[in-house]
Design a protein around this motif. Structure first.
Motif, short mmCIF file in Angstrom:
data_model
loop_
_atom_site.label_atom_id
_atom_site.label_comp_id
_atom_site.label_asym_id
_atom_site.label_seq_id
_atom_site.Cartn_x
_atom_site.Cartn_y
_atom_site.Cartn_z
N PHE A 40 0.84 -1.20 0.00
CA PHE A 40 0.00 0.00 0.00
C PHE A 40 0.87 1.25 0.00
O PHE A 40 0.65 2.19 -0.75
CB PHE A 40 -0.91 0.03 1.23
CG PHE A 40 -2.12 -0.87 1.13
CD1 PHE A 40 -2.84 -0.98 -0.04
CD2 PHE A 40 -2.54 -1.60 2.25
CE1 PHE A 40 -3.96 -1.81 -0.12
CE2 PHE A 40 -3.65 -2.42 2.18
CZ PHE A 40 -4.36 -2.53 0.99
N MET A 41 1.92 1.27 0.85
CA MET A 41 2.76 2.46 0.93
C MET A 41 3.55 2.65 -0.36
O MET A 41 3.71 3.77 -0.85
CB MET A 41 3.73 2.35 2.13
CG MET A 41 3.00 2.44 3.46
SD MET A 41 4.09 2.76 4.85
CE MET A 41 4.84 1.16 5.07
N ARG A 42 4.04 1.54 -0.91
CA ARG A 42 4.90 1.62 -2.10
C ARG A 42 4.12 1.94 -3.37
O ARG A 42 4.56 2.72 -4.21
CB ARG A 42 5.64 0.28 -2.27
CG ARG A 42 6.69 0.28 -3.37
CD ARG A 42 7.22 -1.11 -3.60
NE ARG A 42 6.17 -2.03 -4.08
CZ ARG A 42 6.32 -3.34 -4.21
NH1 ARG A 42 7.47 -3.90 -3.86
NH2 ARG A 42 5.33 -4.09 -4.64
N ASP A 43 2.95 1.30 -3.51
CA ASP A 43 2.27 1.32 -4.80
C ASP A 43 1.05 2.23 -4.86
O ASP A 43 0.64 2.63 -5.95
CB ASP A 43 1.81 -0.10 -5.17
CG ASP A 43 2.96 -1.10 -5.18
OD1 ASP A 43 4.11 -0.66 -5.43
OD2 ASP A 43 2.71 -2.28 -4.91
N ALA A 44 0.46 2.52 -3.74
CA ALA A 44 -0.85 3.18 -3.80
C ALA A 44 -0.91 4.52 -3.09
O ALA A 44 -1.78 5.33 -3.40
CB ALA A 44 -1.92 2.24 -3.21
N VAL A 69 -0.15 11.83 4.24
CA VAL A 69 1.07 11.22 3.72
C VAL A 69 2.00 12.35 3.29
O VAL A 69 1.62 13.21 2.50
CB VAL A 69 0.75 10.29 2.53
CG1 VAL A 69 2.04 9.76 1.90
CG2 VAL A 69 -0.13 9.14 3.00
N ALA A 70 3.23 12.35 3.83
CA ALA A 70 4.13 13.49 3.64
C ALA A 70 5.39 13.13 2.87
O ALA A 70 6.31 13.95 2.74
CB ALA A 70 4.52 14.08 5.00
N SER A 71 5.46 11.90 2.35
CA SER A 71 6.59 11.53 1.48
C SER A 71 6.15 10.35 0.63
O SER A 71 5.16 9.69 0.93
CB SER A 71 7.81 11.13 2.31
OG SER A 71 7.69 9.80 2.79
N THR A 72 6.93 10.08 -0.42
CA THR A 72 6.76 8.81 -1.10
C THR A 72 7.52 7.75 -0.29
O THR A 72 8.22 8.08 0.67
CB THR A 72 7.31 8.89 -2.54
OG1 THR A 72 8.63 9.39 -2.49
CG2 THR A 72 6.45 9.83 -3.38
N ALA A 73 7.39 6.49 -0.69
CA ALA A 73 8.00 5.40 0.09
C ALA A 73 9.52 5.37 -0.11
O ALA A 73 10.00 5.57 -1.22
CB ALA A 73 7.39 4.07 -0.34
N ASP A 94 21.32 -3.34 -0.71
CA ASP A 94 21.15 -3.08 -2.15
C ASP A 94 19.79 -3.55 -2.67
O ASP A 94 19.46 -3.32 -3.83
CB ASP A 94 22.30 -3.72 -2.95
CG ASP A 94 22.37 -5.23 -2.72
OD1 ASP A 94 21.71 -5.73 -1.79
OD2 ASP A 94 23.09 -5.91 -3.48
N ALA A 95 19.02 -4.21 -1.80
CA ALA A 95 17.66 -4.61 -2.17
C ALA A 95 16.78 -4.56 -0.92
O ALA A 95 16.38 -5.59 -0.39
CB ALA A 95 17.66 -6.01 -2.77
N PRO A 96 16.51 -3.37 -0.45
CA PRO A 96 15.73 -3.24 0.81
C PRO A 96 14.35 -3.88 0.67
O PRO A 96 13.66 -3.67 -0.32
CB PRO A 96 15.60 -1.72 0.99
CG PRO A 96 16.55 -1.10 0.04
CD PRO A 96 16.78 -2.08 -1.07
N ARG A 97 14.01 -4.64 1.67
CA ARG A 97 12.73 -5.33 1.63
C ARG A 97 11.60 -4.44 2.15
O ARG A 97 10.46 -4.53 1.70
CB ARG A 97 12.84 -6.59 2.49
CG ARG A 97 11.60 -7.41 2.58
CD ARG A 97 11.84 -8.66 3.40
NE ARG A 97 12.81 -9.56 2.79
CZ ARG A 97 13.07 -10.79 3.25
NH1 ARG A 97 12.42 -11.24 4.31
NH2 ARG A 97 13.96 -11.54 2.66
N TRP A 98 11.94 -3.58 3.13
CA TRP A 98 10.90 -2.83 3.83
C TRP A 98 11.02 -1.32 3.58
O TRP A 98 12.11 -0.76 3.67
CB TRP A 98 10.95 -3.13 5.33
CG TRP A 98 10.83 -4.58 5.59
CD1 TRP A 98 11.78 -5.41 6.09
CD2 TRP A 98 9.67 -5.40 5.33
NE1 TRP A 98 11.30 -6.70 6.15
CE2 TRP A 98 10.02 -6.73 5.68
CE3 TRP A 98 8.40 -5.16 4.82
CZ2 TRP A 98 9.13 -7.79 5.56
CZ3 TRP A 98 7.51 -6.22 4.69
CH2 TRP A 98 7.88 -7.51 5.06
#
Length: 153
Positions: A40-44, A69-73, A94-98
């Motif tokens: 939800f945070m990343r995509d929507a 919401v005050a920033s993108t993810a 180099d590949a953050p999961r969260w």
DNA sequence: GCCAACGTTGGC
DNA sequence: GCCAACGTTGGC
């Protein structure tokens, strides 16, 4: 048309008063370790989306304020901190999961308790009220947002 | 502290 | 890919 969300926070961790006292009344929403909530945070989510700030796991659970919401993810630093309870050894820099967004206070409101929310037909469709719901971030419809705001006036 | 609901993990 | 075991959430 902005989106709307309900985001749960344990007041022992970050309460509405903590948010009000924070620098620029903004906090990074750290600690989400659930893929649906992350997505939800990343995509929507978009800048300026409305947020119902919800207190969970406490004596009086319910909506405690309005925020946005005050920033993108962006990557959640706590996943790489071995001392953090949110540390995730399987996540690599180099590949953050969260990821998380920043959330900024609009205003503290009266507490709209979970108990009261359950009595209101206009709110009965809210995801947070559905049996078994555990997601810490849930989408809110424009109608639900309007109904909550009307109760908080 | 209980426990129902649900997500994640890992053996096969 | 199934599914049992286990962990977490969160209201009560």
């Amino acid at each position: 048309m902005p989106g709307f969300w309900l985001m749960k926070s344990e007041p022992d961790e970050v309460s509405i008063d903590d948010l009000a006292r924070a620098s620029r009344q903004t906090v990074p929403w750290t600690g989400v370790r659930n893929y649906q909530a992350r997505n939800f945070m990343r995509d929507a989510m978009a800048l300026g989306d409305g947020v119902l700030f919800y207190h969970s796991s406490c004596a009086e659970p319910g909506i405690a304020g309005l925020a946005e919401v005050a920033s993108t993810a962006y990557p959640d630093a706590s996943q790489f901190d071995p001392a953090s309870k949110y540390h995730d050894p399987k996540s690599k820099p180099d590949a953050p999961r969260w990821l998380h967004v920043d959330v900024k206070l609009r205003r503290k409101t009266r507490l709209l308790s979970l108990r009261e929310m359950r009595t209101l037909p206009t709110l009965s469709t809210m995801r947070v009220l559905q049996p078994g719901n555990r997601l810490s971030i849930t989408p809110v419809t424009p109608a639900e947002w309007q109904a909550v705001c009307a109760l908080l006036d």
